[in-house]
Design a protein around this motif. Structure first.
Motif, short mmCIF file in Angstrom:
data_model
loop_
_atom_site.label_atom_id
_atom_site.label_comp_id
_atom_site.label_asym_id
_atom_site.label_seq_id
_atom_site.Cartn_x
_atom_site.Cartn_y
_atom_site.Cartn_z
N PRO A 5 33.62 43.55 38.55
CA PRO A 5 34.82 44.38 38.39
C PRO A 5 35.06 45.33 39.56
O PRO A 5 36.19 45.70 39.84
CB PRO A 5 34.56 45.16 37.10
N ILE A 6 33.99 45.72 40.22
CA ILE A 6 34.15 46.63 41.36
C ILE A 6 34.70 45.86 42.55
O ILE A 6 35.59 46.33 43.25
CB ILE A 6 32.79 47.28 41.71
N LEU A 7 34.17 44.66 42.76
CA LEU A 7 34.59 43.87 43.91
C LEU A 7 35.93 43.18 43.68
O LEU A 7 36.71 43.03 44.62
CB LEU A 7 33.51 42.83 44.24
N ASN A 8 36.18 42.77 42.45
CA ASN A 8 37.41 42.05 42.14
C ASN A 8 38.07 42.71 40.92
O ASN A 8 37.69 42.44 39.78
CB ASN A 8 37.11 40.58 41.85
N PRO A 9 39.08 43.55 41.12
CA PRO A 9 39.70 44.26 39.99
C PRO A 9 40.37 43.34 38.98
O PRO A 9 40.64 43.75 37.86
CB PRO A 9 40.74 45.16 40.65
N ASP A 10 40.65 42.10 39.33
CA ASP A 10 41.32 41.19 38.40
C ASP A 10 40.43 40.79 37.22
O ASP A 10 40.93 40.35 36.18
CB ASP A 10 41.79 39.93 39.14
N VAL A 11 39.11 40.90 37.35
CA VAL A 11 38.20 40.50 36.26
C VAL A 11 37.88 41.67 35.32
O VAL A 11 37.12 41.50 34.38
CB VAL A 11 36.90 39.89 36.82
N ARG A 12 38.45 42.83 35.57
CA ARG A 12 38.20 43.98 34.70
C ARG A 12 38.83 43.77 33.33
O ARG A 12 39.87 43.14 33.18
CB ARG A 12 38.81 45.25 35.29
N LYS A 13 38.20 44.34 32.32
CA LYS A 13 38.77 44.33 30.98
C LYS A 13 39.92 45.34 30.95
O LYS A 13 39.86 46.37 31.63
CB LYS A 13 37.72 44.74 29.95
#
Length: 84
Positions: A5-13
């Motif tokens: 989630p830190i590296l790729n914001p698209d995978v954040r909940k």
């Protein structure tokens, strides 16, 4: 991976929606407690103790609580107005 989630914001909940809380109850309870403390200080002052400083603190707590009630009234009014 914990860092995804830190590296790729698209995978954040998605973030949960904020909960709307009735702050009037909280502020009224706080004012009630300050009034109780003020009554205790007045009784102790009648018994001969020097309580002037604590009376000022209790009075300030009541005034701040009233100002917060006023703020909450207008905040709730704006919230309702913007929701329409």
């Amino acid at each position: 991976m914990k860092f995804a989630p830190i590296l790729n914001p698209d995978v954040r909940k998605p973030a949960p929606n904020p909960v709307r809380v009735d702050l009037r109850k909280v502020f009224l309870i706080g004012i009630g407690l300050w009034l109780l403390a003020l009554a205790v200080c007045l009784v102790l002052m009648a018994c001969g103790f020097n309580m002037v400083r604590l009376l000022i603190i209790c009075g300030s707590g009541i005034v701040v609580g009233m100002l917060l009630l006023l703020w909450e009234h207008f905040d709730r009014w704006n919230y309702r107005r913007l929701g329409e």
